[in-house]
Design a protein around this motif. Structure first.
Motif, PDB file in Angstrom:
ATOM      1  N   LEU A  25       0.820  -1.212   0.000  1.00  0.00           N
ATOM      2  CA  LEU A  25       0.000   0.000   0.000  1.00  0.00           C
ATOM      3  C   LEU A  25       0.851   1.258   0.000  1.00  0.00           C
ATOM      4  CD1 LEU A  25      -2.743  -0.906   2.645  1.00  0.00           C
ATOM      5  CD2 LEU A  25      -2.813  -1.241   0.177  1.00  0.00           C
ATOM      6  N   ALA A  26       0.362   2.275  -0.683  1.00  0.00           N
ATOM      7  CA  ALA A  26       1.006   3.594  -0.659  1.00  0.00           C
ATOM      8  C   ALA A  26      -0.084   4.656  -0.649  1.00  0.00           C
ATOM      9  CB  ALA A  26       1.915   3.783  -1.876  1.00  0.00           C
ATOM     10  N   ASP A  27       0.184   5.775   0.026  1.00  0.00           N
ATOM     11  CA  ASP A  27      -0.760   6.883   0.139  1.00  0.00           C
ATOM     12  C   ASP A  27      -0.395   7.958  -0.882  1.00  0.00           C
ATOM     13  OD1 ASP A  27      -2.381   8.989   0.850  1.00  0.00           O
ATOM     14  OD2 ASP A  27      -1.998   8.839   2.996  1.00  0.00           O
ATOM     15  N   ALA A  28      -1.223   8.105  -1.905  1.00  0.00           N
ATOM     16  CA  ALA A  28      -0.936   9.064  -2.975  1.00  0.00           C
ATOM     17  C   ALA A  28      -0.900  10.493  -2.440  1.00  0.00           C
ATOM     18  CB  ALA A  28      -1.979   8.947  -4.080  1.00  0.00           C
ATOM     19  N   ARG A  29      -1.783  10.815  -1.491  1.00  0.00           N
ATOM     20  CA  ARG A  29      -1.824  12.166  -0.941  1.00  0.00           C
ATOM     21  C   ARG A  29      -0.509  12.516  -0.258  1.00  0.00           C
ATOM     22  NH1 ARG A  29      -2.837  14.131   4.029  1.00  0.00           N
ATOM     23  NH2 ARG A  29      -3.042  11.982   4.746  1.00  0.00           N
ATOM     24  N   LEU A  30       0.019  11.577   0.534  1.00  0.00           N
ATOM     25  CA  LEU A  30       1.278  11.812   1.243  1.00  0.00           C
ATOM     26  C   LEU A  30       2.433  11.923   0.258  1.00  0.00           C
ATOM     27  CD1 LEU A  30       2.844  12.045   3.887  1.00  0.00           C
ATOM     28  CD2 LEU A  30       2.976   9.538   3.943  1.00  0.00           C
ATOM     29  N   ASN A  31       2.433  11.063  -0.764  1.00  0.00           N
ATOM     30  CA  ASN A  31       3.514  11.115  -1.754  1.00  0.00           C
ATOM     31  C   ASN A  31       3.537  12.452  -2.492  1.00  0.00           C
ATOM     32  OD1 ASN A  31       4.153   8.533  -1.008  1.00  0.00           O
ATOM     33  ND2 ASN A  31       3.335   7.548  -2.844  1.00  0.00           N
ATOM     34  N   ARG A  32       2.348  12.988  -2.795  1.00  0.00           N
ATOM     35  CA  ARG A  32       2.297  14.280  -3.483  1.00  0.00           C
ATOM     36  C   ARG A  32       2.850  15.380  -2.592  1.00  0.00           C
ATOM     37  NH1 ARG A  32      -2.756  12.319  -5.169  1.00  0.00           N
ATOM     38  NH2 ARG A  32      -3.828  13.543  -3.585  1.00  0.00           N
ATOM     39  N   ARG A  33       2.534  15.310  -1.293  1.00  0.00           N
ATOM     40  CA  ARG A  33       3.021  16.339  -0.370  1.00  0.00           C
ATOM     41  C   ARG A  33       4.544  16.330  -0.259  1.00  0.00           C
ATOM     42  NH1 ARG A  33      -0.302  15.282   4.930  1.00  0.00           N
ATOM     43  NH2 ARG A  33       1.561  16.306   5.793  1.00  0.00           N
ATOM     44  N   THR A  34       5.153  15.177  -0.434  1.00  0.00           N
ATOM     45  CA  THR A  34       6.617  15.083  -0.353  1.00  0.00           C
ATOM     46  C   THR A  34       7.281  15.313  -1.704  1.00  0.00           C
ATOM     47  OG1 THR A  34       6.509  12.675  -0.625  1.00  0.00           O
ATOM     48  CG2 THR A  34       6.518  13.538   1.631  1.00  0.00           C
ATOM     49  N   GLY A  35       6.483  15.661  -2.719  1.00  0.00           N
ATOM     50  CA  GLY A  35       7.043  15.983  -4.027  1.00  0.00           C
ATOM     51  C   GLY A  35       7.301  14.790  -4.919  1.00  0.00           C
ATOM     52  N   GLN A  36       6.859  13.596  -4.511  1.00  0.00           N
ATOM     53  CA  GLN A  36       7.070  12.409  -5.323  1.00  0.00           C
ATOM     54  C   GLN A  36       5.922  12.209  -6.298  1.00  0.00           C
ATOM     55  OE1 GLN A  36       7.495   9.603  -1.928  1.00  0.00           O
ATOM     56  NE2 GLN A  36       9.296   8.881  -3.027  1.00  0.00           N
ATOM     57  N   ASP A  37       6.229  11.544  -7.413  1.00  0.00           N
ATOM     58  CA  ASP A  37       5.154  11.036  -8.236  1.00  0.00           C
ATOM     59  C   ASP A  37       4.462   9.947  -7.418  1.00  0.00           C
ATOM     60  OD1 ASP A  37       4.041   8.931 -10.262  1.00  0.00           O
ATOM     61  OD2 ASP A  37       4.259  10.782 -11.393  1.00  0.00           O
ATOM     62  N   PRO A  38       3.127   9.960  -7.319  1.00  0.00           N
ATOM     63  CA  PRO A  38       2.448   9.041  -6.399  1.00  0.00           C
ATOM     64  C   PRO A  38       2.820   7.568  -6.554  1.00  0.00           C
ATOM     65  CG  PRO A  38       0.901  10.668  -7.212  1.00  0.00           C
ATOM     66  CD  PRO A  38       2.183  10.872  -7.971  1.00  0.00           C
ATOM     67  N   ALA A  39       3.051   7.121  -7.787  1.00  0.00           N
ATOM     68  CA  ALA A  39       3.306   5.696  -8.009  1.00  0.00           C
ATOM     69  C   ALA A  39       4.779   5.319  -7.856  1.00  0.00           C
ATOM     70  CB  ALA A  39       2.813   5.285  -9.398  1.00  0.00           C
ATOM     71  N   ASP A  40       5.676   6.274  -7.758  1.00  0.00           N
ATOM     72  CA  ASP A  40       7.110   5.975  -7.771  1.00  0.00           C
ATOM     73  C   ASP A  40       7.564   4.984  -6.708  1.00  0.00           C
ATOM     74  OD1 ASP A  40       7.667   7.362 -10.019  1.00  0.00           O
ATOM     75  OD2 ASP A  40       8.589   9.095  -9.039  1.00  0.00           O
ATOM     76  N   PRO A  41       7.168   5.142  -5.426  1.00  0.00           N
ATOM     77  CA  PRO A  41       7.651   4.182  -4.426  1.00  0.00           C
ATOM     78  C   PRO A  41       7.287   2.740  -4.747  1.00  0.00           C
ATOM     79  CG  PRO A  41       6.674   6.094  -3.360  1.00  0.00           C
ATOM     80  CD  PRO A  41       6.351   6.199  -4.819  1.00  0.00           C
ATOM     81  N   LEU A  42       6.106   2.529  -5.318  1.00  0.00           N
ATOM     82  CA  LEU A  42       5.684   1.176  -5.663  1.00  0.00           C
ATOM     83  C   LEU A  42       6.450   0.650  -6.873  1.00  0.00           C
ATOM     84  CD1 LEU A  42       1.855   1.637  -5.131  1.00  0.00           C
ATOM     85  CD2 LEU A  42       3.431   0.394  -3.656  1.00  0.00           C
ATOM     86  N   LEU A  43       6.675   1.517  -7.845  1.00  0.00           N
ATOM     87  CA  LEU A  43       7.437   1.098  -9.020  1.00  0.00           C
ATOM     88  C   LEU A  43       8.875   0.774  -8.654  1.00  0.00           C
ATOM     89  CD1 LEU A  43       6.085   3.651 -11.660  1.00  0.00           C
ATOM     90  CD2 LEU A  43       5.354   1.295 -11.278  1.00  0.00           C
ATOM     91  N   ASP A  44       9.439   1.516  -7.687  1.00  0.00           N
ATOM     92  CA  ASP A  44      10.803   1.239  -7.246  1.00  0.00           C
ATOM     93  C   ASP A  44      10.926  -0.150  -6.638  1.00  0.00           C
ATOM     94  OD1 ASP A  44      11.580   3.726  -8.087  1.00  0.00           O
ATOM     95  OD2 ASP A  44      11.516   4.651  -6.094  1.00  0.00           O
ATOM     96  N   LEU A  45       9.812  -0.661  -6.084  1.00  0.00           N
ATOM     97  CA  LEU A  45       9.809  -1.993  -5.490  1.00  0.00           C
ATOM     98  C   LEU A  45       9.498  -3.080  -6.518  1.00  0.00           C
ATOM     99  CD1 LEU A  45       7.955  -1.111  -2.169  1.00  0.00           C
ATOM    100  CD2 LEU A  45      10.368  -1.735  -2.422  1.00  0.00           C
ATOM    101  N   ARG A  46       9.409  -2.703  -7.781  1.00  0.00           N
ATOM    102  CA  ARG A  46       9.227  -3.638  -8.897  1.00  0.00           C
ATOM    103  C   ARG A  46       7.927  -4.443  -8.768  1.00  0.00           C
ATOM    104  NH1 ARG A  46      12.797  -0.694 -10.093  1.00  0.00           N
ATOM    105  NH2 ARG A  46      14.789  -1.203 -11.085  1.00  0.00           N
TER     106      ARG A  46
END
Length: 332
Positions: free
Chosen positions: A96-117
Motif C-alpha cells: 500500500l502507498a498513500d498518494a496524498r502523502l507522496n504528493r506532499r513530499t514531491g514524489q510522483d504518487p506511483a514511484d515508491p511502488l514502481l521502485d519496489l518492482r
C-alpha cells in the motif's frame, strides 16, 4: 543455527525438492496428502521460502502495488478486502502507498511502488491526473478502482454505478414525501455523476426547482459547514443527500447543533455504506456502492492482464443498492 532449506523440508516430508516447490506454490498438481505433508514439515522446521531468489528466477515479485487516494477514507476498507481476497488466493501480496502523502513530499504518487518492482498497480479513488498513469501502463498492468475519471489506453476501470446509486437515494426520499431535498455534492467524475443523477431524478418527478445543490469537499467538516448554511435558510430542506458517508456525519452534527432531530425533523442519506454508517448510534441510510465486489473485479482484471489479456481498457460497473436504516423517515 543455519536456516532450514527446501532440501530439509523435502527430507522431512519424504518427497522431492520439486514437489516441495509445487506444494508451496499451491499447485493443483500435488495430491492433498503430499501437500499436507510438505506444509507440516515446513511448519515444524520453521522454513520460509527465499522470496528474493524466487523473484529473480521468475522475474516477478508476486506483489501488487495499491495506490490509495487518501488512507483516511473508510470506504477503501471493503474494497481492499475484496481486492486482497482474490490476490491472496492467487499467491499475490499487496503493497500500500498513500498518494496524498507522496504528493506532499514531491514524489510522483506511483514511484515508491514502481521502485519496489511491483508486477501490477491498482489505483483506488480519484487522482488529480489519472492520465499520468499512461506511462506506467506501458510497463505493467494498471487498474483504476472506484474512480470514474477518463483512463489512459489499456487501463481497466472498475467502479460502482454512481448514477444508479444517486437515483436510488433520490427516489427513496421522494417516496417518503420529501419535496425540498438538498444534495451536498462532491468533486471529480464520481461527484459529478452523483450530482447529475440526483438533479435528473428530481426533474423527472417535477421537483427540479426544489432541488438544491451545494458543493463541498467530501469531508466531515465540509458536510457540517454546508449543512449549517442549508438549514439557516427560511425554506430549509426536509432531507439532505450527502455525497458520501463522511460528509453525512457532518450533516448529522450540524442538525444536532441546530436543535433538529434526525429523522423526525430532517432525513439524512449518505453514500458508500462504510463502517461509520453501520455504527448503531449513527445507523445511517446510505447507498452501498458494492465496494467489496469492485475490489474483487479489479483483482480479476489484473489477473487477466497477467495472463496475457491485452487490448483496450474496459469499464465495469458494479450494481449499488440502498441500505435503509434509521436516518430517514416521512417528510414532517
Amino acid at each position: 543455527m543455519r536456516a532450514p532449506t527446501i532440501r530439509d523440508v523435502a527430507e522431512r516430508a519424504g518427497v522431492s525438492k520439486s514437489l516441495v516447490s509445487l506444494a508451496l506454490r499451491g499447485s493443483d498438481q500435488v495430491r492433498p496428502e503430499k501437500r499436507d505433508a510438505v506444509l507440516r514439515a515446513a511448519r515444524e522446521l520453521g522454513y520460509r521460502p527465499n522470496t528474493a531468489a524466487r523473484s529473480l528466477s521468475e522475474q516477478r515479485t508476486r506483489t501488487v502495488g495499491v495506490l490509495l487516494n487518501d488512507l483516511r477514507n473508510p470506504w477503501f476498507v471493503d474494497l481492499l478486502e475484496g481486492l486482497n481476497s482474490l490476490l491472496h488466493a492467487n499467491g499475490l501480496h499487496m503493497l500500500l502507498a498513500d498518494a496524498r502523502l507522496n504528493r506532499r513530499t514531491g514524489q510522483d504518487p506511483a514511484d515508491p511502488l514502481l521502485d519496489l518492482r511491483v508486477d501490477g498497480l491498482v489505483v483506488v479513488g480519484t487522482l488529480p491526473d489519472p492520465a499520468a498513469l499512461g506511462g506506467v501502463a506501458e510497463r505493467i498492468p494498471v487498474v483504476l478502482a472506484g474512480s470514474r475519471e477518463p483512463a489512459p489506453p489499456g487501463v481497466d476501470v472498475v467502479a460502482g454505478d454512481d448514477e444508479r446509486g444517486a437515483r436510488l437515494v433520490a427516489e427513496h426520499l421522494i417516496g417518503l414525501g420529501h419535496r425540498r431535498i438538498a444534495h451536498i455534492a462532491g468533486y471529480g467524475a464520481v461527484g459529478e455523476l452523483r450530482r447529475r443523477s440526483f438533479e435528473a431524478t428530481m426533474r423527472r418527478h417535477g421537483l427540479g426547482e426544489q432541488a438544491v445543490v451545494e458543493p463541498s469537499d467530501m469531508t466531515e467538516e465540509g458536510g457540517y459547514r454546508t449543512t449549517v448554511r442549508l438549514l439557516s435558510r427560511p425554506a430549509r430542506p426536509t432531507a439532505v443527500f450527502a455525497v458520501n458517508d463522511i460528509a453525512a456525519i457532518g450533516v448529522l452534527s450540524a442538525a444536532e447543533e441546530l436543535g433538529l432531530r434526525v429523522p423526525r425533523d430532517l432525513s439524512v442519506v449518505g453514500y458508500d455504506n462504510t463502517s461509520i454508517a453501520r455504527l448503531r448510534h449513527v445507523w445511517l441510510t446510505t447507498a452501498d456502492n458494492s465496494s467489496h465486489e469492485v475490489g474483487r473485479r479489479a483483482a480479476r482484471c489484473l489477473l487477466e492482464r497477467f495472463e496475457g489479456a491485452g487490448g483496450a481498457g474496459r469499464v465495469q460497473l458494479a450494481t449499488p443498492t440502498l441500505e435503509i436504516r434509521g436516518s430517514t423517515a416521512p417528510s414532517p
